[in-house]
Design a protein around this motif. Structure first.
Motif, mmCIF file in Angstrom:
data_model
loop_
_atom_site.group_PDB
_atom_site.id
_atom_site.type_symbol
_atom_site.label_atom_id
_atom_site.label_comp_id
_atom_site.label_asym_id
_atom_site.label_seq_id
_atom_site.Cartn_x
_atom_site.Cartn_y
_atom_site.Cartn_z
ATOM 1 N N ASP A 148 -85.971 -0.278 -2.811
ATOM 2 C CA ASP A 148 -84.660 0.103 -2.269
ATOM 3 C C ASP A 148 -83.718 0.403 -3.435
ATOM 4 O OD1 ASP A 148 -82.037 0.135 -1.196
ATOM 5 O OD2 ASP A 148 -82.642 -1.191 0.450
ATOM 6 N N LEU A 149 -83.502 1.700 -3.721
ATOM 7 C CA LEU A 149 -82.698 2.089 -4.885
ATOM 8 C C LEU A 149 -81.252 1.628 -4.742
ATOM 9 C CD1 LEU A 149 -82.454 3.505 -7.593
ATOM 10 C CD2 LEU A 149 -82.155 5.677 -6.373
ATOM 11 N N GLY A 150 -80.718 1.647 -3.530
ATOM 12 C CA GLY A 150 -79.346 1.188 -3.331
ATOM 13 C C GLY A 150 -79.158 -0.258 -3.743
ATOM 14 N N LYS A 151 -80.126 -1.116 -3.378
ATOM 15 C CA LYS A 151 -80.040 -2.520 -3.765
ATOM 16 C C LYS A 151 -80.270 -2.697 -5.266
ATOM 17 C CE LYS A 151 -81.159 -4.802 0.597
ATOM 18 N NZ LYS A 151 -82.066 -5.768 1.270
ATOM 19 N N THR A 152 -81.081 -1.821 -5.841
ATOM 20 C CA THR A 152 -81.295 -1.872 -7.290
ATOM 21 C C THR A 152 -80.007 -1.527 -8.024
ATOM 22 O OG1 THR A 152 -83.637 -1.317 -7.050
ATOM 23 C CG2 THR A 152 -82.625 -0.926 -9.205
ATOM 24 N N ILE A 153 -79.302 -0.510 -7.567
ATOM 25 C CA ILE A 153 -78.008 -0.147 -8.166
ATOM 26 C C ILE A 153 -77.024 -1.293 -8.034
ATOM 27 C CG2 ILE A 153 -76.045 1.420 -7.996
ATOM 28 C CD1 ILE A 153 -78.065 3.580 -7.052
ATOM 29 N N ALA A 154 -76.995 -1.920 -6.867
ATOM 30 C CA ALA A 154 -76.091 -3.071 -6.662
ATOM 31 C C ALA A 154 -76.416 -4.184 -7.650
ATOM 32 C CB ALA A 154 -76.216 -3.573 -5.225
ATOM 33 N N GLY A 155 -77.702 -4.405 -7.902
ATOM 34 C CA GLY A 155 -78.098 -5.434 -8.857
ATOM 35 C C GLY A 155 -77.691 -5.099 -10.279
ATOM 36 N N ILE A 156 -77.783 -3.821 -10.642
ATOM 37 C CA ILE A 156 -77.355 -3.398 -11.979
ATOM 38 C C ILE A 156 -75.862 -3.655 -12.159
ATOM 39 C CG2 ILE A 156 -76.990 -1.370 -13.449
ATOM 40 C CD1 ILE A 156 -79.863 -2.234 -13.497
ATOM 41 N N TRP A 157 -75.079 -3.275 -11.176
ATOM 42 C CA TRP A 157 -73.630 -3.494 -11.281
ATOM 43 C C TRP A 157 -73.284 -4.982 -11.312
ATOM 44 C CZ3 TRP A 157 -70.116 -0.374 -12.935
ATOM 45 C CH2 TRP A 157 -70.295 1.009 -12.823
ATOM 46 N N HIS A 158 -74.017 -5.773 -10.571
ATOM 47 C CA HIS A 158 -73.788 -7.229 -10.608
ATOM 48 C C HIS A 158 -73.998 -7.762 -12.014
ATOM 49 C CE1 HIS A 158 -73.871 -11.444 -9.232
ATOM 50 N NE2 HIS A 158 -74.869 -11.584 -10.089
ATOM 51 N N LYS A 159 -75.072 -7.334 -12.671
ATOM 52 C CA LYS A 159 -75.351 -7.821 -14.020
ATOM 53 C C LYS A 159 -74.320 -7.309 -15.021
ATOM 54 C CE LYS A 159 -79.785 -6.567 -13.797
ATOM 55 N NZ LYS A 159 -80.102 -6.486 -12.357
ATOM 56 N N MET A 160 -73.905 -6.051 -14.881
ATOM 57 C CA MET A 160 -72.910 -5.514 -15.814
ATOM 58 C C MET A 160 -71.572 -6.235 -15.660
ATOM 59 S SD MET A 160 -73.668 -1.422 -16.139
ATOM 60 C CE MET A 160 -73.163 -1.029 -14.475
ATOM 61 N N ARG A 161 -71.177 -6.506 -14.421
ATOM 62 C CA ARG A 161 -69.910 -7.217 -14.205
ATOM 63 C C ARG A 161 -70.003 -8.658 -14.695
ATOM 64 N NH1 ARG A 161 -70.101 -4.357 -8.751
ATOM 65 N NH2 ARG A 161 -68.734 -2.544 -9.042
ATOM 66 N N SER A 162 -71.173 -9.269 -14.520
ATOM 67 C CA SER A 162 -71.360 -10.633 -15.028
ATOM 68 C C SER A 162 -71.222 -10.665 -16.544
ATOM 69 C CB SER A 162 -72.739 -11.165 -14.607
ATOM 70 O OG SER A 162 -72.819 -11.302 -13.205
ATOM 71 N N GLU A 163 -71.749 -9.649 -17.219
ATOM 72 C CA GLU A 163 -71.604 -9.555 -18.671
ATOM 73 C C GLU A 163 -70.145 -9.380 -19.051
ATOM 74 O OE1 GLU A 163 -72.034 -9.042 -22.797
ATOM 75 O OE2 GLU A 163 -73.274 -10.062 -21.305
ATOM 76 N N GLU A 164 -69.452 -8.474 -18.383
ATOM 77 C CA GLU A 164 -68.037 -8.222 -18.686
ATOM 78 C C GLU A 164 -67.184 -9.460 -18.422
ATOM 79 O OE1 GLU A 164 -66.819 -5.794 -20.190
ATOM 80 O OE2 GLU A 164 -68.224 -4.128 -20.003
ATOM 81 N N ASP A 165 -67.565 -10.250 -17.435
ATOM 82 C CA ASP A 165 -66.798 -11.454 -17.083
ATOM 83 C C ASP A 165 -67.196 -12.670 -17.916
ATOM 84 O OD1 ASP A 165 -65.497 -9.974 -15.168
ATOM 85 O OD2 ASP A 165 -66.710 -10.704 -13.495
#
Length: 299
Positions: free
Chosen positions: A212-229
């Motif tokens: 599911d590419l949509g869920k994969t994209i959501a996971g990428i953004w979750h990790k990027m935001r976690s890094e930024e935070d």
């Protein structure tokens, strides 16, 4: 107290789950407890698990995703180490024996990752045999950032106290909660990558959640935001190591978005990680991505 707590999340996969459980019962290393965390299955899974009696400890909760199901298992686990297996994957008979040997030789590392074998038909598994054990030891997971190291959660074995300190799996509707957990474990002392033998069989089929590419994209953004935070360990001193790991997850997803004509998602990922890629001197991606985007544009 068992040495391993094996945690299997499942939801409406009774027949595949039976095969996963059989692969556990065939283990040559037997000091373990087996926990199946069910997310409200309606296909006879619950009745099947009840029929197994004390061979399996069944836990139940609403279907809140695999991360929540695994966390429920972790909360109830009694073992020194937690070993994760998805209900559509399989272990080889030597899997736990290999993990136990690595733990002894590496002086109780916090995090071990095994080696996958991808298969579509059970006949493919006949090609796999036990091999001499080879592994690579790092001071921690972040220190392994020099190359791509990814395997999936069915390869994860984690010391329970390190898992508890990490906060566990993200309970978010996304793919990549395993990659997120690995980053949370980033500076936990001792990370081992098993090079051989293969320790789990990853079943490729149409219902893989990772498709599911949509869920994969959501996971990428979750990790990027976690890094930024600042939610991952290591602080500024180890930022580049985290960026190396994160950008290896971002690049193939951004390129897949281009191929599937999801230009907005692709460019958003490119822009959001541009600074990281510059810092890491990933010039091939930085210059190649716009060129590929141009080639994929409508004529």
């Amino acid at each position: 107290m068992p040495f391993f707590s094996i945690i299997i999340p499942t939801y409406n996969r009774r027949e595949l789950l039976k095969q996963s459980l059989m692969s556990v019962w065939r283990q040559t290393f037997t000091d373990y407890e087996l926990i199946v965390s069910d997310g409200g299955s309606a296909d006879g899974t619950v009745e099947y698990l009840h029929s197994l009696g004390s061979r399996v400890r069944m836990l139940s909760q609403p279907n809140n995703g695999p991360g929540a199901a695994r966390n429920l298992g972790v909360a109830q686990a009694r073992g020194d180490y937690l070993a994760f297996l998805d209900s559509d994957d399989l272990w080889f008979r030597w899997t736990l024996e290999t993990y136990a040997a690595v733990i002894r030789e590496a002086n109780r590392p916090a995090f071990i990752a095994g080696k996958p074998f991808r298969f579509q038909r059970e006949d493919d598994l006949m090609r796999v045999s036990s091999e001499a054990m080879k592994s690579e030891l790092f001071s921690d997971y972040l220190a392994s950032c020099d190359e791509w190291r990814w395997w999936g959660v069915s390869s994860f074995v984690i010391r329970k106290d390190a898992m508890q300190k990490s906060g566990g799996f993200a309970e978010v509707n996304m793919n990549g909660e395993d990659a997120d957990l690995a980053l949370k474990l980033g500076d936990a002392p001792g990370f081992v990558q098993i090079m051989s033998p293969r320790t789990f069989a990853y079943r490729e089929h149409d219902c893989n959640l990772t498709s599911d590419l949509g869920k994969t994209i959501a996971g990428i953004w979750h990790k990027m935001r976690s890094e930024e935070d600042g939610q991952y360990p290591g602080g500024k001193k180890r930022a580049r190591e985290r960026w190396r790991i994160l950008t290896r997850h971002v690049r193939p997803v951004a390129l897949e978005c281009l191929q599937k004509k999801m230009k907005h998602d692709a460019w958003e990922l490119y822009r959001a990680t541009f600074g990281w890629h510059v810092a890491l001197r990933r010039w091939k991606f930085l210059f190649g991505f716009p060129f590929k985007a141009l080639l994929n544009s409508p004529s």
